[in-house]
Scaffold this active site. Structure first.
Site, PDB file in Angstrom:
ATOM      1  CB  CYS A 248      27.473 -36.949 -25.401  1.00  0.00           C
ATOM      2  SG  CYS A 248      28.439 -37.970 -24.274  1.00  0.00           S
ATOM      3  CG  HIS A 333      27.042 -33.263 -21.601  1.00  0.00           C
ATOM      4  ND1 HIS A 333      25.871 -33.897 -21.949  1.00  0.00           N
ATOM      5  CD2 HIS A 333      27.968 -34.247 -21.472  1.00  0.00           C
ATOM      6  CE1 HIS A 333      26.070 -35.198 -22.020  1.00  0.00           C
ATOM      7  NE2 HIS A 333      27.339 -35.431 -21.729  1.00  0.00           N
ATOM      8  CD  GLU A 335      23.664 -31.067 -21.682  1.00  0.00           C
ATOM      9  OE1 GLU A 335      24.039 -32.069 -21.053  1.00  0.00           O
ATOM     10  OE2 GLU A 335      24.098 -30.768 -22.824  1.00  0.00           O
TER      11      GLU A 335
END
Length: 364
Positions: A248, A333, A335
């Site tokens: 990001c 993202h 994660e």
């Protein structure tokens, strides 16, 4: 109690107040996720912003102690169509309203979030104010004040850790630069037994390399990458010395460190349903995203960067790799907090990159 959401263009929404009774000013953005509101609200990348959820009912599964992405939410407010006052979930230990009262964050419900979202898509992200609960306001005066409000440009400094701290493991040593880190990133590194040292955003490259890392992670974070040029210089100094993985804001800083430019998107990418194409495999991944800026593809010539991922919705850059150095980044993202887990393998790729780099050093 009644509360107003007033935009700088003069648009007024009247709804019901929840959470804190105080007023709040921020940039109005929207998120298209159907679930994951707890992770969204605790994502430090929303620092300075008031989030509109496009899904109509929010708060229906309450708040639990496990799904926070930061200890202290930095979001400036929340806008929803319907607030669930009586959540039902076995993990829930409080309501969204109770959390917002505790954290002193205002919210508004019972407004037309479809209309607000269409307005943002048409005009772009716009400043707005959530008025104090129960307060009657002079709309014209409020709009005049809003147009003069300068949004803060030190969001990264607001949400970054103040001092380094360890998250021990017995595997690869990773220095994680905290620009506004989501805890999901730290969790994924810990799940792979990495020995992680989290450092403030303004840590120098000399200090980072002194830890003897196998790799450096550039975290997500809020705001314009052009506001933290000192971070760009640090990334530039790290390239070629240690493997780098950016997410990001970390992706944007990496691009700028290599000579590319960034620009502000009209209304950003925020949600858990954004399709991205991996150009090396042709595979389409559904990703979780939260960003208002993008790397300008027209400025990549001469940077030694190659595009690895693009967004299907608007063809913007979603991933980069360095041609000469062990370094890659993604705009989304991996994660997955919240969101799909299609891209979780990128953390394994980072581990493999660090292992390969270590072998090269041993036999050099």
């Amino acid at each position: 109690m009644k509360r107003y959401l007033i935009l700088e263009d003069g648009t007024v929404f009247e709804g019901k107040a929840f959470g804190s009774e105080q007023a709040s000013v921020g940039e109005i953005v929207f998120n298209t996720s159907m679930t994951g509101y707890q992770e969204i609200l605790s994502d430090p990348s929303y620092c300075g912003q008031i989030v509109t959820m496009t899904y109509p009912m929010i708060g229906n599964y309450g708040i639990n102690s496990d799904d926070f992405e930061s200890i202290s939410p930095a979001v400036k407010g929340l806008v929803v169509r319907e607030l669930a006052e009586f959540p039902s979930n076995f993990r829930s230990n409080s309501t969204l309203d109770e959390l917002f009262r505790t954290k002193n964050i205002p919210g508004i419900s019972d407004i037309d979030t479809r209309k607000l979202t269409r307005l943002i898509r048409s005009k772009g992200a716009i400043k707005g104010i959530l008025t104090a609960a129960g307060e009657e306001v002079d709309v014209e005066k409020v709009v005049q004040k809003l147009t003069k409000v300068e949004m803060p440009r030190d969001q990264v400094a607001q949400v970054s850790t103040a001092r380094p701290y360890p998250s021990p493991g017995r595997g690869k040593r990773v220095v994680l630069i905290d620009y506004g880190m989501k805890h999901g990133i730290l969790r994924e590194l810990n799940n792979r037994d990495c020995d992680v040292i989290v450092v403030p955003y303004n840590t120098t490259s000399k200090e980072i390399l002194a830890w003897g890392p196998d790799g450096v992670m550039l975290s997500n974070g809020p705001g314009d990458p052009k506001d933290v040029e000192e971070c760009v210089q640090v990334v530039r100094e790290l390239l070629g010395k240690v493997p780098v993985f950016g997410i990001c804001l970390g992706h944007q800083l990496f691009a700028r460190a290599c000579g590319a430019d960034t620009y502000k998107l009209k209304f950003g990418h925020r949600g858990g349903n954004h399709p991205v194409t991996d150009l090396t495999t042709g595979r389409v991944e559904i990703t979780s995203q939260n960003h208002g800026y993008s790397v300008d593809e027209n400025t990549l010539q001469g940077t030694r960067l190659a595009v690895t991922h693009t967004a299907l919705n608007d063809s913007t850059i979603e991933g980069l790799k360095h041609i000469d150095y062990p370094a890659f980044t993604v705009q989304y993202h991996p994660e997955s907090s919240p969101g799909p887990e299609d891209s979780n393998y990128l953390f394994d790729r980072f581990i493999e990159m660090m292992s390969a780099n270590r072998k090269e050093q041993q036999y050099a």
